[in-house]
Design an enzyme around this catalytic site. Structure first.
Site: not given
Ligand code: HMG
Ligand code: MG
Length: 299
Positions: A13-14, A207, A205, A247, A238
């Site tokens: 995933r990450d 990186h 966690h 990571n 990220c």
């Molecule tokens: P949004 O645009 O505010 O959400 O996104 P929305 O509810 O208004 O929906 C907009 C569109 O997204 C719609 O589609 C929804 O259906 C779709 P449209 O009608 O425009 O075609 N949608 C989805 N589709 C699939 N699965 C879903 C989903 N939700 C809405 N679950 C949202 C809000 C959170 C969805 C968006 O901002 C998003 O997907 N962000 C991605 C965040 C992400 O994955 N980041 C990377 C992971 S975090 C990370 O790496 C950090 C970590 O490793 C820790 C660290 O290192 O610090 C964990």
């Molecule tokens: Mg991370």
């Protein structure tokens, strides 16, 4: 007796979420099966987020469907909202994770809402998951620094952790998203958290952007933390933190922990094979120093 420490493998995933080029479904599935085969018992296999935001995770449903699951392994996924949770449940993920940050700017860029809004959004996700007996993990990003805001605030961290644990998450994974934490900073933060929370409610966690991850893991271990996130071959970065590297590499963490006799169940050679295979598939350099040393010694 199982190992006294746990590694949470986040590479599929990450690690993969940040790759620009398409990755075949088969390569993802092979990676996850290889990780399980090497003895890892907690593998983050995908992410149910918007495919427009993170295209690389768009096939997570397919990944879960094609996976041959190994008994005793928890295959988990990120679920930022109810839509994500429904998808995770439809493929019977074993655990889900919500994710927020201690930086408002990072939170906005990552999940398009404020920290408070994220906590509100998670409440029904956590409740529904728990009703379905799915454990919920929580990630908090930017604990030791934010790419947009710099230093982050310990009181915000304490309050976010308090909120997530009382809402029903079983554990907080403390994210050093851009890898800037040093051992004294990690110790300082953990000591403050451990006044209020127990060691089994916290994971780390790291990186490895600044090369501090292993020493930070060692310091966390000394403070009683036993759950460490890592990514095979150091894959990743990220998408919302420019310049962040992957990571800490799982192979390097396993090598360290084997030095302490803490991870006898894990097969380091099998991990190295699995890491090497995905690096070849991605045409990418192997980010694990241990893997590079072992592979060079075989040549
Ligand atoms: P949004 O645009 O505010 O959400 O996104 P929305 O509810 O208004 O929906 C907009 C569109 O997204 C719609 O589609 C929804 O259906 C779709 P449209 O009608 O425009 O075609 N949608 C989805 N589709 C699939 N699965 C879903 C989903 N939700 C809405 N679950 C949202 C809000 C959170 C969805 C968006 O901002 C998003 O997907 N962000 C991605 C965040 C992400 O994955 N980041 C990377 C992971 S975090 C990370 O790496 C950090 C970590 O490793 C820790 C660290 O290192 O610090 C964990
Ligand atoms: Mg991370």
């Amino acid at each position: 007796m199982s190992d006294p420490v746990d590694i949470i493998e986040v590479g599929p995933r990450d690690g993969l979420q940040n790759e620009n080029r398409p990755i075949a479904l088969e390569a993802k599935v092979r990676l996850i099966e290889g990780l399980a085969g090497a003895g890892l018992r907690h593998i983050e296999a995908g992410s149910f987020v918007s495919p427009r935001w993170v295209p690389q995770m768009a096939d997570s449903t397919e990944v879960f469907r094609h996976l041959r699951r190994k008994a005793g392994v928890r295959y988990t996924a990120l679920t930022p909202n109810l839509k994500g949770l429904e998808q995770a449940m439809s493929v019977t993920a074993d655990e889900v994770a919500v994710f927020t940050a201690v930086s408002e700017t990072f939170c906005q860029r990552n999940i398009n809402c404020s920290i408070d809004e994220s906590l509100e959004r998670f409440a029904p996700v956590i409740q529904k998951a728990r009703e379905a007996r799915l454990p919920v993990r929580a990630y908090v990003s930017c604990v030791w620094g934010c790419p947009y805001e710099g230093k982050t605030d310990i009181d915000t961290l304490l309050s976010v952790c308090r909120h997530l644990l009382s809402a029903g998450c079983y554990e907080i994974s403390l994210g050093d998203t851009i890898g800037v934490g040093t051992a004294p900073a990690v110790e300082h933060t953990l000591k403050q958290l451990l006044r209020e929370f127990s060691t089994n409610e916290l994971a780390v966690h790291f990186h490895d952007t600044y090369g501090q991850a292993l020493v930070n893991i060692d310091r966390s271990l000394n403070l009683g933390i036993t759950r460490f996130d890592s990514s095979i071959a150091g894959l990743g970065g990220c998408p919302y933190a420019q310049g962040a590297s992957g990571n800490v590499a799982t192979e390097d963490v396993v090598y360290l922990l084997k030095g302490y006799g803490l991870v006898e169940d894990l097969d380091l050679d099998a991990l190295i094979e699995t890491g090497n295979a995905i690096c070849q598939a991605l045409e990418r350099e192997n980010g694990s120093k241990v893997a590079r040393a072992v592979l060079a010694s075989r040549r």
